[in-house]
Design a protein around this motif. Structure first.
Motif, mmCIF file in Angstrom:
data_model
loop_
_atom_site.group_PDB
_atom_site.id
_atom_site.type_symbol
_atom_site.label_atom_id
_atom_site.label_comp_id
_atom_site.label_asym_id
_atom_site.label_seq_id
_atom_site.Cartn_x
_atom_site.Cartn_y
_atom_site.Cartn_z
ATOM 1 N N MET A 79 -23.280 -59.285 -31.200
ATOM 2 C CA MET A 79 -24.156 -59.984 -30.263
ATOM 3 C C MET A 79 -25.463 -60.421 -30.926
ATOM 4 N N ARG A 80 -25.975 -59.632 -31.849
ATOM 5 C CA ARG A 80 -27.203 -60.035 -32.549
ATOM 6 C C ARG A 80 -26.961 -61.285 -33.389
ATOM 7 N N GLY A 81 -25.825 -61.316 -34.086
ATOM 8 C CA GLY A 81 -25.505 -62.475 -34.910
ATOM 9 C C GLY A 81 -25.315 -63.723 -34.074
ATOM 10 N N ALA A 82 -24.644 -63.599 -32.913
ATOM 11 C CA ALA A 82 -24.436 -64.751 -32.041
ATOM 12 C C ALA A 82 -25.756 -65.253 -31.472
ATOM 13 N N TRP A 83 -26.677 -64.341 -31.156
ATOM 14 C CA TRP A 83 -27.977 -64.744 -30.636
ATOM 15 C C TRP A 83 -28.778 -65.500 -31.694
ATOM 16 N N ARG A 84 -28.784 -64.992 -32.919
ATOM 17 C CA ARG A 84 -29.499 -65.693 -33.987
ATOM 18 C C ARG A 84 -28.842 -67.040 -34.308
ATOM 19 N N CYS A 85 -27.509 -67.087 -34.257
ATOM 20 C CA CYS A 85 -26.788 -68.335 -34.493
ATOM 21 C C CYS A 85 -27.168 -69.387 -33.449
ATOM 22 N N CYS A 86 -27.285 -68.956 -32.196
ATOM 23 C CA CYS A 86 -27.654 -69.887 -31.128
ATOM 24 C C CYS A 86 -29.029 -70.487 -31.376
ATOM 25 N N GLN A 87 -29.969 -69.660 -31.762
ATOM 26 C CA GLN A 87 -31.315 -70.179 -32.035
ATOM 27 C C GLN A 87 -31.308 -71.150 -33.214
ATOM 28 N N GLN A 88 -30.510 -70.861 -34.229
ATOM 29 C CA GLN A 88 -30.424 -71.761 -35.368
ATOM 30 C C GLN A 88 -29.818 -73.101 -34.963
#
Length: 378
Positions: free
Chosen positions: A341-350
């Motif tokens: 979930m942390r990786g998906a959240w950072r991916c979304c912001q990118q």
């Protein structure tokens, strides 16, 4: 030494004798299951991903942005196949969405969300305020759950006949649900008592794998809103609705608390105007015909590659869907315990920062506290 099986009453008819045998067999199965679980520790409420587990995140204003709070990506606390990043807002009877339950009326547009799955037939969606996907319900009717929807479309005898058919009884999930509800004696009672959305029988509305084939198009109804539908998730540790016996007949107070924690209340929608068949993807048809980017219905959706996997017609939804579902899926499947979930959240912001919103504007939104309405009107 095992206790001898009880003898059947001598005054029963053949039909009642068969039913008595089913109930006894179900009771023995449940007793054996509880005996096996006495020394088995209950599952933890966190999602393990190898070296560590994710705790529940508190509301942190520093992490709020276009992509939502990082805690909203914890898919173990969301309904089944809910797009990580969106908040869950249960519908309530008496609102403008459900003013007259059971009566087909023309309703205003409401926001929806859907992640593609393998179900055939009418298109299933979630009611998701804040998604930015404004759906036209057409002539719609609002009912409590899947059981009440079936009773609206057909007589009770047809539902019971389907449940007692050889094909349904051969399904592995059938034995799980019958073990849970055999104490009621018949499917008639289960369906009737569960259709109002209250009591333990209403949990049978989650048995979509047994009931969904009954949903057929209705000449006077375009869609159905299930305002009290329930969802059991996560269930990656059970197979073929194996959670049913422990949910209806928990072996202990701790097990009851653990199972109830997984029951989510999220309004679900069935649209009969778009039908999914086989590997066909019906999202594009839904976006082009019945969904717009504004409540007035004047602004068409911006359809991207991610729209095939999710109902998404705006930059935030495109980013969330791409990071959670599209290949190569570096963060794992959203229906898997390994989802990052942390990786998906950072991916979304990118992804947002690389979109046509611009780098500076995306950073401003990332560090600014916005309410749900403001966050999605971009």
């Amino acid at each position: 030494m095992d206790k001898a099986a009880p003898l059947p009453p001598t005054s029963l008819s053949h039909r009642d004798l068969v039913r008595w045998a089913h109930e006894e067999r179900a009771a023995r199965k449940n007793a054996a299951r509880c005996a096996q679980r006495r020394d088995v520790p209950l599952l933890r409420s966190t999602v393990r991903t190898g070296r560590s587990s994710y705790p529940s995140y508190r509301h942190d204003s520093r992490l709020i942005g276009v992509c939502g709070n990082v805690g909203l990506y914890n898919h173990s606390k969301l309904p089944y196949r809910w797009l990580p990043g969106l908040e869950v807002h249960p519908l309530r009877v008496g609102t403008h969405l459900c003013p007259q339950p059971g009566v087909p009326i023309k309703r205003d547009r409401l926001e929806v969300m859907r992640v593609s799955d393998w179900w055939n037939g009418p298109l299933w969606m979630y009611a998701a305020p804040g998604s930015g996907n404004w759906w036209d319900p057409g002539r719609s009717v609002c009912v409590a759950n899947l059981l009440s929807a079936l009773l609206l479309l057909m007589p009770l005898q047809q539902v019971v006949a389907h449940l007692e058919s050889p094909s349904t009884r051969a399904h592995p999930a059938y034995s799980q649900w019958w073990t849970a509800y055999s104490y009621l004696g018949s499917w008639d009672r289960v369906v009737l008592e569960g259709a109002d959305g209250n009591g333990s029988s209403s949990l049978f509305a989650m048995a979509g794998i047994l009931l969904a084939d009954l949903l057929k198009q209705h000449p006077k109804i375009d869609s159905i809103i299930l305002y009290k539908q329930m969802h059991f998730w996560p269930r990656w540790d059970v197979k073929e609705d194996g959670f049913a016996p422990s949910l209806i007949h928990p072996c202990s107070t701790a097990e009851a608390r653990e199972q109830r924690r997984r029951v989510h209340y999220a309004a679900e929608i069935i649209d009969f105007r778009v039908m999914k068949k086989g590997s066909q993807n019906a999202n594009k048809e839904m976006l082009q015909r019945f969904i717009t980017a504004d409540k007035a219905g004047t602004r068409p959706c911006s359809i991207a590659l991610s729209s095939r996997q999710c109902l998404s017609c705006s930059n935030p939804l495109h980013a969330m869907c791409k990071c959670a579902t599209l290949p190569p899926r570096p963060f794992g499947q959203i229906a898997s315990p390994m989802f990052d979930m942390r990786g998906a959240w950072r991916c979304c912001q990118q992804e947002i920062s690389l979109s046509n919103m611009g780098q500076r504007k995306a950073e401003d939104f990332t560090h600014k506290k916005l309410n749900t309405t403001e966050r999605w009107q971009l």
